[in-house]
Design a protein around this motif. Structure first.
Motif, short mmCIF file in Angstrom:
data_model
loop_
_atom_site.label_atom_id
_atom_site.label_comp_id
_atom_site.label_asym_id
_atom_site.label_seq_id
_atom_site.Cartn_x
_atom_site.Cartn_y
_atom_site.Cartn_z
N GLY A 208 -17.28 60.14 21.32
CA GLY A 208 -18.07 60.37 20.21
C GLY A 208 -17.89 59.84 18.98
N LYS A 209 -16.79 58.57 19.30
CA LYS A 209 -16.50 57.75 18.02
C LYS A 209 -17.52 56.54 17.99
CE LYS A 209 -12.67 59.79 17.22
NZ LYS A 209 -12.62 60.96 16.21
N ILE A 210 -17.91 55.79 16.73
CA ILE A 210 -18.90 55.13 16.74
C ILE A 210 -18.48 53.51 17.33
CG2 ILE A 210 -20.13 53.72 15.07
CD1 ILE A 210 -19.78 56.04 13.09
N LEU A 211 -19.15 53.12 18.15
CA LEU A 211 -18.92 51.67 18.90
C LEU A 211 -19.76 50.81 17.98
CD1 LEU A 211 -19.02 51.93 22.75
CD2 LEU A 211 -17.30 50.93 21.27
N PHE A 212 -21.03 51.02 17.73
CA PHE A 212 -21.86 50.12 16.99
C PHE A 212 -22.75 51.04 16.12
CE2 PHE A 212 -21.09 48.09 20.99
CZ PHE A 212 -20.49 46.63 20.56
N GLU A 213 -23.09 50.54 14.69
CA GLU A 213 -23.98 51.22 14.15
C GLU A 213 -25.11 50.24 13.84
OE1 GLU A 213 -25.06 50.65 10.55
OE2 GLU A 213 -23.74 48.81 10.61
N PHE A 214 -26.55 50.71 13.57
CA PHE A 214 -27.49 49.70 13.49
C PHE A 214 -28.80 50.71 12.68
CE2 PHE A 214 -27.12 51.50 17.73
CZ PHE A 214 -28.10 52.33 17.85
N LEU A 215 -29.74 49.92 12.38
CA LEU A 215 -31.13 50.82 11.99
C LEU A 215 -32.05 50.22 13.00
CD1 LEU A 215 -31.07 49.67 8.21
CD2 LEU A 215 -30.93 51.79 9.15
N ILE A 216 -32.91 51.52 13.32
CA ILE A 216 -33.82 51.19 14.30
C ILE A 216 -35.08 51.48 14.02
CG2 ILE A 216 -33.44 53.54 15.24
CD1 ILE A 216 -34.01 52.66 18.22
N ALA B 287 -26.53 54.78 15.97
CA ALA B 287 -25.26 54.54 16.48
C ALA B 287 -24.91 54.74 17.99
CB ALA B 287 -24.10 55.29 15.72
N LEU B 288 -24.17 53.72 18.48
CA LEU B 288 -23.80 53.91 20.07
C LEU B 288 -22.38 54.33 20.00
CD1 LEU B 288 -24.88 53.36 22.97
CD2 LEU B 288 -23.93 51.04 22.80
N LEU B 289 -22.32 55.36 20.77
CA LEU B 289 -20.84 56.04 20.61
C LEU B 289 -20.19 55.97 21.96
CD1 LEU B 289 -21.78 59.67 19.16
CD2 LEU B 289 -21.44 57.62 17.91
N THR B 290 -18.68 56.11 21.75
CA THR B 290 -17.76 56.03 22.83
C THR B 290 -17.94 57.49 23.59
OG1 THR B 290 -16.04 57.15 21.67
CG2 THR B 290 -16.15 54.94 21.64
N PRO B 291 -17.45 57.85 24.79
CA PRO B 291 -17.42 58.97 25.40
C PRO B 291 -16.76 60.05 24.71
CG PRO B 291 -16.77 57.56 27.07
CD PRO B 291 -16.99 56.76 25.80
N HIS C 220 -14.06 56.48 13.72
CA HIS C 220 -14.57 57.73 13.09
C HIS C 220 -15.99 57.90 13.66
CE1 HIS C 220 -12.16 56.56 9.61
NE2 HIS C 220 -12.64 57.40 9.09
N SER C 221 -16.14 59.31 13.91
CA SER C 221 -17.33 59.92 14.29
C SER C 221 -18.41 59.94 13.35
CB SER C 221 -16.95 61.43 14.84
OG SER C 221 -16.73 62.02 13.85
N PRO C 222 -19.71 59.89 13.78
CA PRO C 222 -20.68 60.29 12.99
C PRO C 222 -20.79 61.50 11.76
CG PRO C 222 -21.52 59.60 14.95
CD PRO C 222 -20.27 60.22 15.19
#
Length: 201
Positions: free
Chosen positions: A49-57, A43-47, A162-164
């Motif tokens: 710690g909330k989720i901006l984008f989720e993905f599989l890498i 995931a890429l988080l906000t400062p 939400h946070s991770p």
């Protein structure tokens, strides 16, 4: 040999000599632990710690591949472009690459183990590139996801609120690193002060 093509998924490609260094400091996934034949959640988080984008890498030759929701791909690409600054990184959306999920069979050649399902004791693989015909329905994959306890970003995690940690991200082996969160905070502080400096100069 159940296979399901996921038309609601898209690929953001990241390549260049600085690609892994850039991502290691931005996303929640530990790239040092990413094997060549697996896909891990991230995931890429906000400062905050909330989720901006989720993905599989996963690894894609010398580069990296982010598999994300199709309706989020453009926004993710734009955000990553902001972060790359002067890094030697190339980003693009590979719209023609199909995403196919394969389960209940031996590992197909060239497919990637889905680390989330593997931790739950389920053999599920993801294939990228040329599309393969469906032999199962989306409802079969959904039942498998629920049985394995895998979070659904769109309906469960409510990205950006939400946070991770609240989405069982640690169970899926993508707990946010302090390095990633600190890197985003530093970038955001620098970004927010730059316009004011320019205005006062």
């Amino acid at each position: 040999m159940p296979r399901v093509r996921l038309d609601d998924r898209a690929i953001v490609s990241i390549s260049g000599k600085d690609a892994e260094v850039l991502l290691q400091g931005l996303i929640t996934t530990d790239l040092d632990a990413l094997a060549p034949d697996e896909a891990r959640p991230g995931a890429l988080l906000t400062p905050q710690g909330k989720i901006l984008f989720e993905f599989l890498i996963s690894r894609d030759g010398d580069g990296l591949r982010l598999e994300t929701a199709r309706d989020q791909a453009e926004a993710l690409l734009k955000r990553m472009t902001m972060y790359k600054l002067r890094s030697a990184v190339e980003l693009s959306i590979r719209a023609s690459d199909a995403v196919t999920v394969i389960f209940d069979e031996a590992a197909p050649t060239g497919a990637y183990r889905d680390h989330r399902f593997e931790k739950a004791g389920v053999a599920l693989f993801r294939a990228y590139g040329e599309a393969t015909g469906d032999t199962a329905g989306a409802e079969d994959l959904e039942r498998l996801r629920i049985a394995a306890g895998i979070a659904n970003a769109g309906r469960i995690m409510r990205c950006r609120t939400h946070s991770p940690m609240t989405c069982s991200w640690t169970r899926m082996a993508a707990s946010p690193s302090r390095r990633a969160a600190t890197s985003v905070r530093k970038w955001c502080r620098a970004c927010s002060t730059a316009p004011r400096r320019a205005a006062g100069s």
